[in-house]
Design an enzyme around this catalytic site. Structure first.
Site, PDB file in Angstrom:
ATOM      1  N   GLY A 177       1.037  -1.168   0.097  1.00 34.75           N
ATOM      2  CA  GLY A 177       0.135  -0.040   0.073  1.00 34.75           C
ATOM      3  C   GLY A 177       1.052   1.172   0.050  1.00 34.75           C
ATOM      4  O   GLY A 177       0.554   2.304  -0.569  1.00 34.75           O
ATOM      5  N   PHE A 178       1.992   1.019   0.560  1.00 32.10           N
ATOM      6  CA  PHE A 178       2.720   2.270   0.517  1.00 32.10           C
ATOM      7  C   PHE A 178       3.751   2.629  -0.744  1.00 32.10           C
ATOM      8  O   PHE A 178       4.138   3.719  -0.912  1.00 32.10           O
ATOM      9  CB  PHE A 178       4.031   2.020   1.768  1.00 32.10           C
ATOM     10  N   GLY A 179       3.639   1.679  -1.361  1.00 34.47           N
ATOM     11  CA  GLY A 179       4.493   1.752  -2.928  1.00 34.47           C
ATOM     12  C   GLY A 179       4.962   0.687  -3.410  1.00 34.47           C
ATOM     13  O   GLY A 179       4.690  -0.780  -2.584  1.00 34.47           O
ATOM     14  N   VAL A 216       7.855  -2.373  -4.580  1.00 34.59           N
ATOM     15  CA  VAL A 216       9.390  -2.696  -4.440  1.00 34.59           C
ATOM     16  C   VAL A 216      10.004  -3.207  -5.561  1.00 34.59           C
ATOM     17  O   VAL A 216       9.237  -4.101  -6.453  1.00 34.59           O
ATOM     18  CB  VAL A 216       9.484  -3.956  -3.465  1.00 34.59           C
ATOM     19  N   ASP A 220       3.590  -8.510  12.233  1.00 35.01           N
ATOM     20  CA  ASP A 220       3.024  -9.144  10.976  1.00 35.01           C
ATOM     21  C   ASP A 220       3.726 -10.439  10.739  1.00 35.01           C
ATOM     22  O   ASP A 220       4.173 -10.278   9.400  1.00 35.01           O
ATOM     23  CB  ASP A 220       2.991  -8.203  10.156  1.00 35.01           C
TER      24      ASP A 220
END
Ligand SMILES: *[C@@H]1O[C@H](CO)[C@@H](O)[C@H](O)[C@H]1NC(C)=O
Ligand SMILES: *[C@@H]1O[C@H](CO)[C@@H](O)[C@H](O)[C@H]1NC(C)=O
Ligand SMILES: *[C@@H]1O[C@H](CO)[C@@H](O)[C@H](O)[C@H]1NC(C)=O
Ligand SMILES: *[C@@H]1O[C@H](CO)[C@@H](O)[C@H](O)[C@H]1NC(C)=O
Ligand SMILES: *[C@@H]1O[C@H](CO)[C@@H](O)[C@H](O)[C@H]1NC(C)=O
Ligand SMILES: *[C@@H]1O[C@H](CO)[C@@H](O)[C@H](O)[C@H]1NC(C)=O
Length: 867
Positions: free
Chosen positions: A511-513, A515, A625
Site C-alpha cells: 500500500g505504501f508503494g 518494491v 506481522d
C-alpha cells in the site's frame, strides 16, 4: 475460552441467516454475520428471521467505559423494534469484530434518538469510524429525520474490524443497532478492463456508502425480499417531472437470470420485474427524457449502477434508447436485445463519477429515445438505480479528514472529464469466468497487498506495559547515538539501478508503494522500496525509521543497506533475497518442495530473527506481522524476517483521540488475545509464528476460504488434529514417510504451545527456538541413524556474551538439552559490534521450558547456527 465463544457465535449467527432466493438457485451464506441490538436486554428477531443479539450476548464485542442503555416501549414510525433501544457513549467506545475472510463487508448502523431523561440525543453530535475509514463525521440525527439507517460497504483487509464511536465535545454518541455482514465479492469488482468504454480501476480499494438504492416503478423491497437483506426504495419522489414517466411491472418469476455471472445477488428479481418507461410512448413520435434528480455531495466521487431488463418489448430488437448522467451521454443507443439475446434478462452497468463532474449537489439521471432511429418502438426504460458514495483520497466518507487527521486534497480539485463509463457485465458476457477465478485467487492477492501496514511502520514496538518502558530508554539511546544511517543513495543512482522504476522491475507491491529489483553499479542486487510521496508518512518519521532500521543488524533480519530522500522521495534500499518468500516454496507456486530439514532450518532462522527483535540489542521490538510472506529466503535458503520496523510509542494528541490502537496483522495469523485486548506483546508474534509452523508442516494457507468451514482457519484446524493426535494425517504429502515422527512431534508441540489462547501460556521465541533446534537434532539423528546421548553438565560451554542470559538450561532442576554451536557469521562493522554480541544467542543460552528427556544432546555437526 472467550475466543472459542466468539467463534461459536460467529458460527451460530451465520447459520441462522442464510438468505434464500425463491426464483433462482442462488444463495449466499455470509461467512461473517454480526447483528447487535444495542441497548436491548433481550435478543430481537426481525420478521425476516434475522436475530439481533442483546447487549449481554454481544458484550464481548464492545469495549467502552460507559454502560448506558435507554429504551422506550414503543415508537411510531420506525421500521422495527431495533429502534426502541439504544446505547449511549460519553467517551470513545469501540465495537470490534473478528472477520474470517477479507473482502466486501456491509456495515449498517441504525440510529434513532430515543427519548430519555438524561441526554438529548437529537442534539448529540459524534463521529463513527473504522480504523481506516471515516463513516460519519460530527453526525447528528436532526428532528425531522426521525430514524436513520446508514449502510456502508467496505473491503475489509484486516482481521479485526472495529467500529469506533467518538462523541464531539460536550456531547454523547449513541447507536441503536449494528450489522456487520459479509457481502459476496462479485458485488463490486475492481475489473475495469472488460469493456473498452473508458475505465476506472481501483474500485476494490474504495469504501462505499449507499446513498440511493431505487427500485424503479416498483414497490419498496424490504430486506425480507432481497437476497442480501438490502432495502430498495421507490423512485417516485425523485422523478422530476413526474408526469413524463410511467411505471410498468411484470411477475418477478419471468425474470430470466443468465446462466452465470449476474445473479440475484446483484439485485433480486423484484427489481428487474418493474421499470419506469416513457409516459406517452403510444404517441407516434414522442421526444422527451424521463428524469430523476438526486441530491448528492459534490465533494465525493460516486459509483452509479444502473439496472436494466427489457420487460416492455414484445419481441427482440425493438427497443433502443439513450442514457444520460448529468446531461452527458452515458450509453448511446442501448440495445438490450443485442446484449442479453433474450427478453427479461437482467443487465447492469456501472459508472464512476468524478466529484468535480457533478453539477452542484444534484445527480441527474435521464433516459430518452434514440433520436434518429426509425424502426422499433420509441421508448426507454430503467429498472433500478444504485448510487454509492466513494471514499475520498484519505479514506473518508464524511467530512474532509481521514481517520488519522490528514486532509483530503481532492475535495476541491476541478478538471472534469466526461463521465467515465466503467464497464460491466451481464450474464452471457465474457469475463465472468475471469471474475470467478479472481474470487478464488483473492486470498493470495490479498496477502501480498496486505503489507500496506508494514511498509515502514510494520510493527509496534512495545505498546504493552512491559515493553513500553524498555523501548523508551532505547529510543533515546538511538536518537542521541552518532551511529551511521546506512548508505545514502542519490535518486539518479536508484533510477539507474531500477531502470527508472520500471514496472517490469517490480517484485512486490504494498500500500505504501512498490518494491523494485535494483542492480547497483558494483553488481549488487538490492530491493528498492519506494514510498509513495503522497503518503501521509512525514519526512521526520521516515528519518527516524532509517535511524532505527539501520541499527538492526542480524543474520536473520533482512538488512537495510541505505536510503534516499530527494525530491520528497522516500526510498529504502534493502538486501535482495533471491529466493523470495517462504510461502512460495510451500504452496501455490509449484516450486520444488523443501525438505523437512530445510524447513526446520528456515523456521529456526526466522525464530532467531524474531528472538533478536524481542530480546536482542534493539529489544522490545514486536514484528506485528509475522507470516510466511514476510519470511524471505536468500540464495542459500537462509531465512530472514522482512518488513520489520518501529512504531511511534508516543502517539500525538490527534491519534489518541482517534484510534491509536488499531490492530493490524494478517488474516489467520492474528493473536486472539491481541484482538481482544488490543494490547500488544511479543507473545503476539509467537502466536503468529505458531501459525507459520503449521503452514510449514501442512503446506496450506493460514486461511483458505475455499475449504469447508471447519478447515478454513489453519490454526483451528491444525490444533483440532493435533489434539486428536492425528496431525500426521494433514501434513504436506511430500513429507510423509520422510519426516521423523519424533521430530514432527517436537515441532508440532512447539506450534501448539505458540497457539495457546493466552499470551502467558505461550513460550518465548527463545523457547520456541530451542524446541525447533531440538526437532532438527532429532531429524538429523534419525537420518544418520545415531544419537549421542551425554550428560548435559559435561557439555555446557557458555560462550562470550552469554553471561547476561538466563541459563535455565544449565540448571539441574530443568533437565535440558544443550546444543553447542558456533557464532553465526554476522556482518561485522565497528558500529554493530555490540549487536553481534547480543545476538549471538546460541540455543545454549536460551532456556528450555519444555519437558523432554533428561539428557543432553550433542549435535553431530557443530555449526548448527552457522548455516
Ligand atoms: C420525552 O420524555 C419526557 C419525559 O421523560 C416527556 O415529558 C416528553 O413528552 C417525551 N417526549 C416525547 C416526544 O415522547
Ligand atoms: C489499490 O491498492 C493496491 C494495493 O494496495 C494498489 O496496488 C493499487 O494501485 C491501488 N489502486 C488504486 C487505484 O489506488
Ligand atoms: C480488497 O482490497 C484488496 C487490496 O486492495 C484487493 O486485493 C482485493 O481484491 C479487494 N477485494 C475485493 C473483493 O475486491
Ligand atoms: C415479498 O415476497 C413475498 C413472497 O415471498 C411477496 O408475497 C411479497 O409481496 C413481497 N413483497 C414485496 C414488497 O416485494
Ligand atoms: C435528453 O437529455 C439530454 C441530456 O440532458 C439532452 O442532450 C437531450 O437533448 C434530451 N433529449 C430530449 C428528447 O429532450
Ligand atoms: C478524476 O479526475 C482525475 C484527474 O482529473 C483522475 O486522475 C481520476 O482518475 C478521476 N477519477 C475518476 C473516478 O474518474
Amino acid at each position: 475460552m472467550e475466543f472459542l465463544l466468539l467463534l461459536f457465535f460467529i458460527f451460530i449467527s451465520s447459520i441462522t441467516t442464510t438468505f434464500f432466493v425463491s426464483s433462482a438457485p442462488v444463495q449466499f451464506t455470509p461467512p461473517d454475520n454480526y447483528l447487535i441490538d444495542c441497548g436491548s436486554s433481550t435478543t430481537t428477531t426481525l420478521p425476516d428471521g434475522r436475530v439481533f443479539l442483546s447487549d449481554q450476548r454481544s458484550a464481548s464485542y464492545l469495549s467502552s467505559k460507559d454502560d448506558i442503555q435507554v429504551s422506550v416501549i414503543s415508537v411510531d414510525g420506525v421500521p422495527s423494534s431495533l429502534y426502541f433501544t439504544a446505547r449511549i457513549f460519553v467517551q470513545k467506545a469501540t465495537y470490534a469484530f473478528r472477520m474470517s475472510r477479507p473482502g466486501w463487508t456491509w456495515i449498517r448502523l441504525h440510529f434513532f434518538p430515543v427519548n430519555n431523561t438524561e441526554f438529548n440525543l437529537r442534539n448529540s453530535a459524534f463521529s463513527v469510524s473504522t480504523d481506516d475509514v471515516v463513516l460519519l463525521h460530527s453526525f447528528s440525527v436532526n428532528d425531522d429525520t426521525g430514524w436513520v439507517m446508514k449502510e456502508y460497504l467496505l473491503n475489509v483487509t484486516t482481521e479485526r474490524l472495529s467500529i469506533n464511536f467518538l462523541p464531539m465535545k460536550n456531547s454523547v454518541a449513541f447507536i441503536n443497532a449494528i450489522e456487520v455482514v459479509s457481502a459476496p465479492d462479485i458485488l463490486i469488482s475492481d475489473v475495469g478492463s472488460i469493456l473498452p468504454a473508458g475505465e476506472f480501476s481501483g474500485l476494490s480499494n474504495k469504501s462505499y456508502q449507499t446513498l440511493y438504492r431505487l427500485n424503479m416503478g416498483g414497490p419498496i423491497i424490504t430486506p425480507q425480499n432481497d437476497t442480501l437483506g438490502r432495502t430498495w426504495d421507490s423512485d417516485q419522489k425523485y422523478l422530476n417531472p413526474k408526469d413524463l414517466a410511467k411505471s410498468v411491472s411484470v411477475s418477478p418469476s419471468i425474470i430470466n437470470y443468465p446462466a452465470e455471472g449476474l445473479s440475484p445477488l446483484i439485485a433480486p428479481n423484484w427489481v428487474y420485474a418493474s421499470a419506469v418507461e416513457m409516459a406517452d410512448s403510444s404517441v407516434s413520435k414522442p421526444n422527451f427524457n424521463v428524469t430523476w434528480k438526486l441530491d448528492i455531495d459534490p465533494a465525493y466521487g460516486y459509483l452509479i449502477r444502473m439496472h436494466f431488463c427489457d420487460i416492455v418489448s414484445k419481441s427482440l430488437n425493438d427497443l433502443y434508447f439513450n442514457v444520460y448522467l448529468n446531461e452527458k451521454a452515458a450509453i448511446s443507443g442501448l440495445d438490450l436485445s443485442a446484449i442479453t439475446s433474450n427478453l427479461a434478462v437482467p443487465y447492469y452497468r456501472d459508472f464512476v463519477f468524478n466529484a468535480s463532474m457533478l453539477s452542484p449537489e444534484t445527480l441527474i439521471v435521464q433516459i430518452g429515445p434514440l433520436n434518429d432511429h426509425n424502426t422499433g418502438t420509441v421508448n426507454a426504460i430503467l429498472n433500478g438505480l444504485e448510487v454509492l458514495k466513494m471514499s475520498n483520497s484519505v479514506g473518508s466518507l464524511d467530512g474532509e479528514f481521514g481517520v488519522d487527521g490528514t486532509k483530503a486534497d481532492d475535495a476541491s480539485s476541478k478538471g472534469a472529464v466526461a463521465a467515465v463509463g466503467f464497464a460491466m457485465m451481464f450474464g452471457a458476457f465474457v469475463g465472468l469466468g475471469a471474475m470467478v477465478i479472481k474470487w478464488y485467487k483473492r486470498p493470495q492477492d490479498w496477502e501480498k497487498k496486505n503489507s500496506f501496514s508494514s511498509w515502514l511502520l510494520p510493527l509496534h514496538a512495545g505498546q504493552s506495559t512491559i515493553m513500553g518502558s524498555k523501548l523508551g530508554s532505547h529510543r533515546s539511546n538511538f536518537n542521541s547515538s552518532t551511529l551511521g544511517l546506512g548508505r545514502y543513495f542519490s535518486l539518479s543512482e536508484l533510477q539507474e539501478a531500477t531502470g527508472n522504476f520500471d514496472q517490469n522491475a517490480v517484485i512486490g507491491v504494498g500500500g505504501f508503494g512498490n518494491v523494485y529489483l535494483g542492480n547497483l553499479d558494483d553488481g549488487t542486487k538490492v530491493a528498492v522500496k519506494r514510498g509513495n510521496p503522497q503518503s501521509e508518512q512525514g519526512i521526520n518519521e521516515f528519518q527516524t525509521e532509517i535511524q532505527i532500521l539501520s541499527k538492526l543488524r542480524h543474520r536473520h533480519l533482512v538488512s537495510l543497506i541505505g536510503y534516499c530522500e530527494e525530491n520528497s522521495e522516500m526510498i529504502l534500499v534493502y538486501e535482495y533475497m533471491s529466493n523470495g518468500p517462504l510461502r512460495d516454496h510451500l504452496y501455490g507456486k509449484n516450486l520444488p518442495p523443501l525438505s523437512w530439514k530445510q524447513r526446520l532450518e528456515i523456521c529456526i532462522g526466522a525464530a532467531r530473527g524474531l528472538h533478536y527483535l524481542h530480546t536482542g540489542a534493539a529489544q522490545g521490538i514486536i514484528h506485528r506481522d509475522v507470516k510466511t510472506t514476510n519470511i524471505l529466503l536468500d540464495d542459500n535458503f537462509i531465512a530472514k524476517m522482512a518488513d520489520f520496523g518501529l512504531s511511534k510509542n508516543a502517539p500525538n494528541a490527534m491519534e489518541q483521540n482517534h484510534v491509536s490502537t488499531a490492530v493490524k496483522g494478517s488474516f489467520g495469523y492474528l493473536d486472539p488475545e491481541y484482538f481482544r485486548r488490543q494490547q500488544l506483546t511479543d507473545k503476539s508474534d509467537v502466536y503468529s509464528f505458531g501459525v507459520v509452523l503449521l503452514e510449514v508442516l501442512c503446506a496450506r494457507p493460514a486461511i483458505d476460504p475455499a475449504l469447508p468451514r471447519d478447515q478454513v482457519n489453519l490454526a483451528e484446524w491444525g490444533l483440532q488434529w493435533k489434539r486428536k493426535g492425528l496431525l500426521d494425517k494433514i501434513i504436506d504429502p511430500s513429507l510423509v514417510g520422510v519426516i521423523n515422527p519424533e521430530s514432527m512431534k517436537k515441532f508440532s508441540e512447539a506450534a501448539e504451545k505458540c497457539l495457546a489462547d493466552h499470551g502467558v501460556d505461550r513460550p518465548t521465541m527463545g523457547d520456541v527456538l530451542w524446541n525447533l533446534e531440538y526437532a532438527l537434532q532429532l531429524q538429523e539423528a534419525s537420518s544418520q541413524g545415531k544419537m549421542m546421548m551425554m550428560e548435559e553438565e559435561n557439555n555446557y560451554k557458555p560462550s562470550t556474551g552469554a553471561a547476561a542470559m538466563p541459563v535455565a538450561a544449565a540448571t539441574s532442576s530443568l533437565p535440558a538439552v544443550v546444543v553447542v554451536s558456533q557464532q553465526p557469521d554476522l556482518p561485522s562493522s565497528p558500529d554493530n559490534r555490540s549487536l553481534l554480541e547480543s545476538n549471538s544467542n546460541s540455543p545454549a543460552h536460551v532456556h528450555a521450558i519444555d519437558d523432554h528427556p533428561g539428557t543432553a544432546l550433542i549435535p553431530q555437526t557443530p555449526g548448527i547456527n552457522g548455516r
